[in-house]
Design a protein around this motif. Structure first.
Motif, PDB file in Angstrom:
ATOM      1  N   LYS A 294       4.059  56.805  67.821  1.00 18.66           N
ATOM      2  CA  LYS A 294       2.758  57.074  68.457  1.00 18.66           C
ATOM      3  C   LYS A 294       2.952  57.623  69.866  1.00 18.66           C
ATOM      4  CE  LYS A 294      -1.650  54.765  69.558  1.00 18.66           C
ATOM      5  NZ  LYS A 294      -1.649  54.921  71.037  1.00 18.66           N
ATOM      6  N   ARG A 295       3.840  57.011  70.639  1.00 19.19           N
ATOM      7  CA  ARG A 295       4.038  57.471  72.014  1.00 19.19           C
ATOM      8  C   ARG A 295       4.715  58.839  72.046  1.00 19.19           C
ATOM      9  NH1 ARG A 295       1.829  58.546  76.430  1.00 19.19           N
ATOM     10  NH2 ARG A 295       3.234  58.699  78.226  1.00 19.19           N
ATOM     11  N   LYS A 296       5.694  59.053  71.166  1.00 13.03           N
ATOM     12  CA  LYS A 296       6.338  60.366  71.104  1.00 13.03           C
ATOM     13  C   LYS A 296       5.298  61.450  70.798  1.00 13.03           C
ATOM     14  CE  LYS A 296      10.952  59.448  71.235  1.00 13.03           C
ATOM     15  NZ  LYS A 296      11.957  60.117  72.086  1.00 13.03           N
ATOM     16  N   THR A 297       4.378  61.145  69.897  1.00 12.58           N
ATOM     17  CA  THR A 297       3.334  62.100  69.531  1.00 12.58           C
ATOM     18  C   THR A 297       2.397  62.361  70.694  1.00 12.58           C
ATOM     19  OG1 THR A 297       3.462  61.354  67.229  1.00 12.58           O
ATOM     20  CG2 THR A 297       1.486  62.568  67.879  1.00 12.58           C
ATOM     21  N   GLU A 298       2.042  61.309  71.424  1.00 13.26           N
ATOM     22  CA  GLU A 298       1.186  61.480  72.605  1.00 13.26           C
ATOM     23  C   GLU A 298       1.859  62.380  73.633  1.00 13.26           C
ATOM     24  OE1 GLU A 298      -1.016  57.072  72.410  1.00 13.26           O
ATOM     25  OE2 GLU A 298       0.640  57.443  73.812  1.00 13.26           O
ATOM     26  N   ILE A 299       3.147  62.194  73.831  1.00 13.07           N
ATOM     27  CA  ILE A 299       3.889  63.020  74.796  1.00 13.07           C
ATOM     28  C   ILE A 299       3.869  64.477  74.350  1.00 13.07           C
ATOM     29  CG2 ILE A 299       6.212  63.515  75.687  1.00 13.07           C
ATOM     30  CD1 ILE A 299       6.646  60.431  75.664  1.00 13.07           C
ATOM     31  N   PHE A 300       4.150  64.717  73.070  1.00 17.09           N
ATOM     32  CA  PHE A 300       4.137  66.084  72.546  1.00 17.09           C
ATOM     33  C   PHE A 300       2.766  66.722  72.752  1.00 17.09           C
ATOM     34  CE2 PHE A 300       3.255  69.178  69.279  1.00 17.09           C
ATOM     35  CZ  PHE A 300       4.398  69.960  69.235  1.00 17.09           C
ATOM     36  N   GLU A 301       1.710  65.987  72.413  1.00 16.37           N
ATOM     37  CA  GLU A 301       0.364  66.546  72.503  1.00 16.37           C
ATOM     38  C   GLU A 301      -0.053  66.799  73.947  1.00 16.37           C
ATOM     39  OE1 GLU A 301      -1.894  63.713  70.272  1.00 16.37           O
ATOM     40  OE2 GLU A 301      -1.333  64.615  68.322  1.00 16.37           O
ATOM     41  N   LEU A 302       0.416  65.960  74.865  1.00 15.84           N
ATOM     42  CA  LEU A 302       0.117  66.187  76.275  1.00 15.84           C
ATOM     43  C   LEU A 302       0.821  67.444  76.776  1.00 15.84           C
ATOM     44  CD1 LEU A 302      -1.193  65.443  78.908  1.00 15.84           C
ATOM     45  CD2 LEU A 302       0.566  63.691  79.269  1.00 15.84           C
ATOM     46  N   TYR A 303       2.088  67.620  76.390  1.00 11.46           N
ATOM     47  CA  TYR A 303       2.779  68.870  76.726  1.00 11.46           C
ATOM     48  C   TYR A 303       2.002  70.067  76.170  1.00 11.46           C
ATOM     49  CZ  TYR A 303       7.301  66.964  78.420  1.00 11.46           C
ATOM     50  OH  TYR A 303       8.304  66.361  79.139  1.00 11.46           O
ATOM     51  N   ALA A 304       1.573  69.964  74.922  1.00 11.59           N
ATOM     52  CA  ALA A 304       0.871  71.079  74.279  1.00 11.59           C
ATOM     53  C   ALA A 304      -0.389  71.457  75.056  1.00 11.59           C
ATOM     54  CB  ALA A 304       0.513  70.721  72.832  1.00 11.59           C
TER      55      ALA A 304
ATOM     56  N   ALA B 296      -1.033  75.068  77.064  1.00 14.01           N
ATOM     57  CA  ALA B 296      -1.969  75.810  76.221  1.00 14.01           C
ATOM     58  C   ALA B 296      -2.309  77.193  76.777  1.00 14.01           C
ATOM     59  CB  ALA B 296      -3.250  74.999  76.025  1.00 14.01           C
ATOM     60  N   ASP B 297      -2.326  77.340  78.092  1.00 14.21           N
ATOM     61  CA  ASP B 297      -2.715  78.611  78.701  1.00 14.21           C
ATOM     62  C   ASP B 297      -1.517  79.477  79.073  1.00 14.21           C
ATOM     63  OD1 ASP B 297      -5.425  77.945  78.522  1.00 14.21           O
ATOM     64  OD2 ASP B 297      -5.384  76.878  80.444  1.00 14.21           O
ATOM     65  N   ASN B 298      -0.313  79.051  78.691  1.00  9.77           N
ATOM     66  CA  ASN B 298       0.881  79.828  79.018  1.00  9.77           C
ATOM     67  C   ASN B 298       1.323  80.593  77.766  1.00  9.77           C
ATOM     68  OD1 ASN B 298       3.489  80.767  79.694  1.00  9.77           O
ATOM     69  ND2 ASN B 298       3.713  79.129  81.211  1.00  9.77           N
ATOM     70  N   PRO B 299       1.126  81.913  77.744  1.00 12.19           N
ATOM     71  CA  PRO B 299       1.437  82.687  76.538  1.00 12.19           C
ATOM     72  C   PRO B 299       2.931  82.819  76.260  1.00 12.19           C
ATOM     73  CG  PRO B 299       0.872  84.167  78.331  1.00 12.19           C
ATOM     74  CD  PRO B 299       0.622  82.768  78.838  1.00 12.19           C
ATOM     75  N   HIS B 300       3.762  82.400  77.204  1.00  6.51           N
ATOM     76  CA  HIS B 300       5.213  82.554  77.052  1.00  6.51           C
ATOM     77  C   HIS B 300       5.888  81.295  76.511  1.00  6.51           C
ATOM     78  CE1 HIS B 300       5.051  86.436  78.964  1.00  6.51           C
ATOM     79  NE2 HIS B 300       4.412  85.918  79.993  1.00  6.51           N
ATOM     80  N   ILE B 301       5.100  80.257  76.210  1.00 11.65           N
ATOM     81  CA  ILE B 301       5.670  79.004  75.712  1.00 11.65           C
ATOM     82  C   ILE B 301       5.115  78.718  74.327  1.00 11.65           C
ATOM     83  CG2 ILE B 301       5.789  76.502  76.023  1.00 11.65           C
ATOM     84  CD1 ILE B 301       5.729  76.966  79.029  1.00 11.65           C
ATOM     85  N   ARG B 302       6.018  78.467  73.387  1.00 11.59           N
ATOM     86  CA  ARG B 302       5.638  78.083  72.037  1.00 11.59           C
ATOM     87  C   ARG B 302       6.152  76.677  71.777  1.00 11.59           C
ATOM     88  NH1 ARG B 302       8.319  79.912  66.294  1.00 11.59           N
ATOM     89  NH2 ARG B 302       6.723  79.042  64.916  1.00 11.59           N
ATOM     90  N   MET B 303       5.287  75.814  71.264  1.00  9.45           N
ATOM     91  CA  MET B 303       5.688  74.471  70.896  1.00  9.45           C
ATOM     92  C   MET B 303       6.430  74.503  69.564  1.00  9.45           C
ATOM     93  SD  MET B 303       4.430  72.758  73.441  1.00  9.45           S
ATOM     94  CE  MET B 303       4.661  71.068  72.905  1.00  9.45           C
ATOM     95  N   CYS B 304       7.349  73.554  69.382  1.00  8.65           N
ATOM     96  CA  CYS B 304       8.066  73.425  68.113  1.00  8.65           C
ATOM     97  C   CYS B 304       7.063  73.237  66.983  1.00  8.65           C
ATOM     98  CB  CYS B 304       9.015  72.237  68.175  1.00  8.65           C
ATOM     99  SG  CYS B 304       9.914  71.937  66.634  1.00  8.65           S
TER     100      CYS B 304
END
Length: 391
Positions: free
Chosen positions: A267-277, A281-289
C-alpha cells in the motif's frame, strides 16, 4: 512547489539530515517476538519451527503447495533450474533486462543463456522476441520469466508460447511479492517460482529466498541439494554434490514478522508511486514505469524514463539527488551488454541493441523507501523536475 521553497517547509530540514534510501529494510517490531522465541528455544541454526512455518505461510499467501526456504533468491534460481533438469550445454531463455542473479545460475550449471529483449509496454520479457528466439532455438531446457521492479510479466502471452513448445518455466518473482496478475499472486505462475528476501526487497529476512512449486518431488530435491545432499544414513553419506543453501530459523522468524505487514508495505509503495506520478504529470519528458495489462504491481521501486529529447541524462538526475543525500540508481544494465555475457545470443523483435538498451540509457530508479514521508517524495520529485525541466 518550487525546489527552493521545499527547504522552507516546516520540519523538512530536520527530515533531510538523514539519507533517503532507495529501498531500505523496514522493521515492523513484530519480528522480535519470533526472534526471541528462536533464542529462548535455542533454534538458532539452519532449520527449525520458524523455517517450516514461514514456508507454510508463504504457500498459503501465494497459493502454492510446497516451498523451500533458502539462503537467497539466487540460490533458489540455481536449484530451481537444476530441478528442471538444466545441465551442461543446455539452452535457457532469460530476459536481458534483469539483475545478474537471474542469469548467473545458468552459468553455474554449465548451461548457455540466451537473452530476450523487453516489451516497451511492460519492461518485462517481450513475447515477440521470445517467439524469435524459439525460431533459432526450438528446444530450450527452461525459460526464466522475471517480474521486473514488482510489475508482473505478461503471463497470458508468454505462457501461451512456452506451453506450445513444452518448455518449463522458472518464474523469478524476487522483486514482485504481493503483486498480482489476473487476480493471482505472483510466485504462482512458474513450474518453479522463486522469491527474494534481500534487505532491499518489499519484505526482508536480511538475506534469504524461497523456491515455490506444486511438485513435492521438486521441492524435496531442492531441500536435499540445499542441505549438502546428505543421504539418509547414520554417517554423512553424499552421492551427489550439494550446497549449503538453507535459511536459518532466526531469519525465517524475521520473515514471519515481515509477512504480517506485507499488505501495508505494498500500500505504501503504491502511494509513493502515485504521488510521484502526480508530481510528474505536467512534465512531458518523464514517463512512469508501465503496469502490465491485467496486472497489479507491488511498486517495489518507482522507475521513470526520460524522453529522447531531454538533454539531461540519467547521471544528471542521480547526481542532483546525491547532492541532497538522496539515493537513486540507473535501471539494470542489460545482461547482453555485460562483459561477462558478451558472447551470448540476444533476441529482439525491434532492433539490434533492443528495447532494454534504450531503457538502460534513459531509466532511473527513484527512492521508494516505505519510511519516506510525502514531503520527502515531493522533494525528490521537485529535484528531478528541476533537472529534467532544462530539456
Amino acid at each position: 512547489m518550487p525546489l527552493k521553497n521545499f527547504w522552507q517547509a516546516p520540519g523538512l530540514r530536520r527530515e533531510m539530515r538523514q539519507r533517503i534510501y532507495l529501498s531500505s529494510p523496514h522493521m515492523s517490531g513484530l519480528e522480535m517476538d519470533y526472534v526471541d522465541e528462536a533464542f529462548k528455544t535455542n533454534w538458532v541454526a539452519p532449520l527449525g519451527p520458524h523455517v517450516t512455518a514461514f514456508e507454510n505461510e508463504m504457500c498459503i499467501f501465494t497459493g502454492r503447495k510446497y516451498a523451500a526456504a533458502l539462503s537467497s533468491g539466487t540460490a533458489a534460481i540455481h536449484l530451481g533450474l537444476k530441478a528442471l533438469g538444466v545441465g551442461k550445454g543446455d539452452i535457457v531463455f532469460c530476459p536481458s533486462f534483469t539483475f545478474a542473479g537471474s542469469a548467473n545460475p545458468i552459468d553455474y550449471l554449465g548451461a548457455i543463456p540466451v537473452f530476450i529483449d523487453s516489451d516497451p509496454d511492460t519492461f518485462n520479457m517481450s513475447p515477440s522476441a521470445l517467439e524469435a528466439a524459439y525460431k533459432e532455438y526450438p528446444n530450450p531446457k527452461a525459460v526464466i520469466i522475471v517480474n521486473l521492479y514488482g510489475n508482473p510479466a505478461d503471463f497470458g502471452a508468454l505462457l501461451c508460447i512456452t506451453k506450445r513448445y513444452g518448455t518449463p518455466v522458472l518464474e523469478d518473482a524476487a522483486e514482485s511479492l504481493g503483486a498480482e496478475y489476473q487476480g493471482k499472486q505472483t510466485g504462482s505462475f512458474g513450474d518453479i517460482s522463486i522469491l527474494s528476501f534481500n534487505g532491499n526487497k518489499i519484505i526482508t529476512t536480511s538475506g534469504g529466498g524461497m523456491a515455490l512449486t506444486d511438485s513435492q518431488k521438486w521441492r524435496d530435491k531442492i531441500v536435499f541439494w540445499a542441505t549438502q545432499s546428505r543421504e539418509k544414513a547414520a554417517w554423512y553419506q553424499h552421492e551427489e554434490i550439494g550446497y549449503n543453501y538453507r535459511l536459518s530459523n532466526i531469519l525465517a522468524g524475521i520473515g514471519r514478522g515481515q509477512l504480517k505487514v506485507l499488505e501495508a508495505r505494498v500500500k505504501r509503495k503504491t502511494e509513493i508511486f502515485e504521488l510521484y506520478a502526480r508530481e510528474f504529470a505536467d512534465n512531458p519528458h518523464i514517463r512512469m514505469c508501465p503496469q502490465t495489462a491485467g496486472g497489479k504491481s507491488n511498486r517495489w521501486l518507482t522507475v521513470i524514463t526520460l524522453s529522447g529529447e531531454c538533454k539531461a541524462g540519467v547521471m544528471d538526475v542521480i547526481g542532483a539527488l546525491e547532492k541532497e543525500n538522496i539515493e537513486a540508481r540507473p535501471v539494470w544494465k542489460p545482461m547482453h551488454l555485460q562483459p561477462v555475457f558478451k558472447n551470448c545470443p540476444f533476441f529482439s523483435a525491434l532492433s539490434a541493441t533492443g528495447v532494454c538498451a534504450s531503457l538502460f540509457e534513459r531509466g532511473v530508479c527513484l527512492p521508494s523507501d516505505t519510511k519516506m514521508s510525502d514531503g520527502e517524495v515531493r522533494l525528490v520529485a521537485a529535484i528531478v523536475n528541476s533537472v529534467v525541466g532544462t530539456c
